[in-house]
Design an enzyme around this catalytic site. Structure first.
Site, PDB file in Angstrom:
ATOM      1  N   SER A 243     -24.010  -9.410  -7.846  1.00  0.00           N
ATOM      2  CA  SER A 243     -24.777  -8.704  -8.875  1.00  0.00           C
ATOM      3  C   SER A 243     -26.245  -8.599  -8.504  1.00  0.00           C
ATOM      4  O   SER A 243     -26.734  -9.315  -7.616  1.00  0.00           O
ATOM      5  CB  SER A 243     -24.646  -9.424 -10.222  1.00  0.00           C
ATOM      6  OG  SER A 243     -25.223 -10.717 -10.153  1.00  0.00           O
TER       7      SER A 243
ATOM      8  N   VAL B 176     -30.038  -8.414 -10.892  1.00  0.00           N
ATOM      9  CA  VAL B 176     -30.487  -8.805 -12.230  1.00  0.00           C
ATOM     10  C   VAL B 176     -31.808  -8.097 -12.523  1.00  0.00           C
ATOM     11  O   VAL B 176     -32.744  -8.140 -11.714  1.00  0.00           O
ATOM     12  CB  VAL B 176     -30.657 -10.333 -12.328  1.00  0.00           C
ATOM     13  CG1 VAL B 176     -31.118 -10.730 -13.725  1.00  0.00           C
ATOM     14  CG2 VAL B 176     -29.350 -11.046 -11.987  1.00  0.00           C
TER      15      VAL B 176
ATOM     16  N   LYS C 285     -27.457  -7.889 -16.097  1.00  0.00           N
ATOM     17  CA  LYS C 285     -26.809  -8.387 -14.891  1.00  0.00           C
ATOM     18  C   LYS C 285     -25.774  -7.333 -14.483  1.00  0.00           C
ATOM     19  O   LYS C 285     -24.756  -7.168 -15.160  1.00  0.00           O
ATOM     20  CB  LYS C 285     -26.148  -9.740 -15.150  1.00  0.00           C
ATOM     21  CG  LYS C 285     -25.518 -10.373 -13.922  1.00  0.00           C
ATOM     22  CD  LYS C 285     -24.981 -11.766 -14.258  1.00  0.00           C
ATOM     23  CE  LYS C 285     -24.380 -12.437 -13.022  1.00  0.00           C
ATOM     24  NZ  LYS C 285     -23.875 -13.802 -13.318  1.00  0.00           N
TER      25      LYS C 285
ATOM     26  N   ASP D 149     -19.713 -25.152 -10.923  1.00  0.00           N
ATOM     27  CA  ASP D 149     -20.820 -24.700 -10.064  1.00  0.00           C
ATOM     28  C   ASP D 149     -22.158 -25.203 -10.602  1.00  0.00           C
ATOM     29  O   ASP D 149     -23.151 -24.480 -10.624  1.00  0.00           O
ATOM     30  CB  ASP D 149     -20.811 -23.162 -10.003  1.00  0.00           C
ATOM     31  CG  ASP D 149     -21.676 -22.612  -8.869  1.00  0.00           C
ATOM     32  OD1 ASP D 149     -22.025 -23.394  -7.955  1.00  0.00           O
ATOM     33  OD2 ASP D 149     -22.010 -21.418  -8.911  1.00  0.00           O
TER      34      ASP D 149
END
Length: 393
Positions: A64, A66, A81, A180
């Site tokens: 992505s 942003v 996003k 994560d």
């Protein structure tokens, strides 16, 4: 009541910026598997969905870009996003849809970045999922780089971990595993929008450097500084729904042992991450790193060897959970892997920031999270009440 009149879009400069040589690799182009056609060709000043005017680029990633935008209808700022167009399954969107159905009251909600809206944008190469999200400030890692010696003082680390554990407790109660969790994915919320209007004004007064390739403009990001609000857990793109999973997960250097050894894993992998996060915020030397970029198997061996040196040999119950453990230990837990044990490494020898009772309780806290057996790790609630956190909060 009549609807609020839309603000007029602002004009953004078409000159006066640094033009980057097309041969120079910048921003998302540096990513190893970058493909220009997969990214949406966003332009600063563009108005999306007749409502969101893009005012600055804030960053990029493997899936992505942003962008900061001003809502011409509601007169507030949002982050867009914009995902690449090759996602067959948008895991983050699935997780957010799951969380949208969780109605329980929980203080951890304020420590999670929420999805405000989503829609699709079409480009000539495909469709792109777009998330509308609240703008946030700098990451904890960015702030850490600004500290003396690159580490935080204990009085800042303790409340930070408190907030992380509170947010993580909400996710676990909602049956979500983050997988994560590290300081790059912990952003500091903004106390007000003044920094956002300054970013917009700066883009007009001193526009960002950029390069042009065909009809695509690649802008240099303006990194968000500031932030005095709560710590916010972000990036749910690798999160999983449900409490038991198998297969690959977690960034390489943060992987829990059960993931490396292809065992079933649960939300206890997030607790392992909290242990490493606590260490990384306070100590100068990371416990684990990437040891071999060329050979995954050899890297795993080094990783497990270092775990053995720091935590002691794994118990038989752990060894019996995967046939792969026989590559590294005998049935008694004695190391026989293809790389030597780093015998000079111990948690005690590496813990150099704190002293006295602070140091002992910190080491105990870390040992309670970095356990071979996932079920022996503290839960988020138990970790929250550990003496090292509670006696210093």
């Amino acid at each position: 009541m009549a609807s609020q009149k839309l603000l007029l879009p602002r004009e953004f400069p078409s000159s006066g910026f640094e033009v980057i040589d097309p041969s120079q690799v910048v921003e998302e182009e540096r990513l190893p598997f970058y493909c220009r056609d997969e990214y949406y060709p966003m332009r600063i000043g563009a108005v999306i969905k007749d409502r969101y005017q893009v005012v600055a680029k804030l960053g990029y990633g493997t899936s992505s870009t942003v962008w900061l935008c001003r809502d011409l209808r509601d007169r507030v700022y949002w982050v867009l996003k914009v995902h690449v167009n090759i996602l067959e399954h948008n895991q983050e969107l699935e997780v957010y849809r799951h969380l949208a159905g969780i109605t329980m009251e929980h203080s951890g909600r304020r420590h999670i970045r929420w999805l405000e809206d989503s829609f699709k944008l079409k480009s000539r190469s495909g469709e792109h999922d777009v998330f509308v999200m609240t703008p946030l400030g700098m990451s904890l890692r960015t702030l850490q780089k600004k500290q003396k010696n690159g580490v935080f003082q204990q009085p800042l680390v303790v409340p930070a971990l408190d907030q992380v554990l509170t947010g993580l407790n909400f996710l676990h109660e909602a049956d979500v595993i983050h997988t994560d969790l590290h300081s790059d994915n912990l952003l500091i919320a903004l106390a007000n929008d003044s920094v956002l209007s300054k970013v917009e004004d700066d883009e007009i007064c001193k526009p960002s450097a950029r390069k042009q390739i065909g009809d695509t403009t690649i802008y240099v990001s303006r990194y968000m500084l500031g932030g005095a609000g709560p710590l916010t857990i972000c990036d749910l793109g690798r999160a999983r729904i449900g409490n038991e999973h198998s297969g690959d997960a977690m960034p390489v250097q943060y992987r829990a042992p059960e993931v490396i050894l292809n065992m079933k894993w649960t939300n206890a992998v997030d607790i392992w991450s909290v242990g490493l996060l606590a260490w990384d915020l306070l100590e100068r030397e990371n416990l684990f790193c990437v040891y071999d970029h060329e050979c995954e198997e050899r890297n795993d061996a080094h990783h497990l060897a270092t775990m053995t040196a720091l935590l002691g040999p794994p118990p038989p119950e752990f060894l019996n959970r995967s046939k792969e453990t026989s590559k590294y230990w005998d049935e008694d837990g004695k190391w026989r892997g293809p790389v030597p044990l780093p015998t000079e490494k111990t948690l005690e020898s590496l813990a150099n920031t704190l002293a006295g009772d602070d140091r002992e309780q910190f080491l105990n806290f870390v040992r309670c999270l970095l356990c071979w057996l996932p079920e022996e790790r503290l839960t988020t609630e138990q970790a929250h009440h550990h003496p090292w956190l509670r006696e210093r909060s």
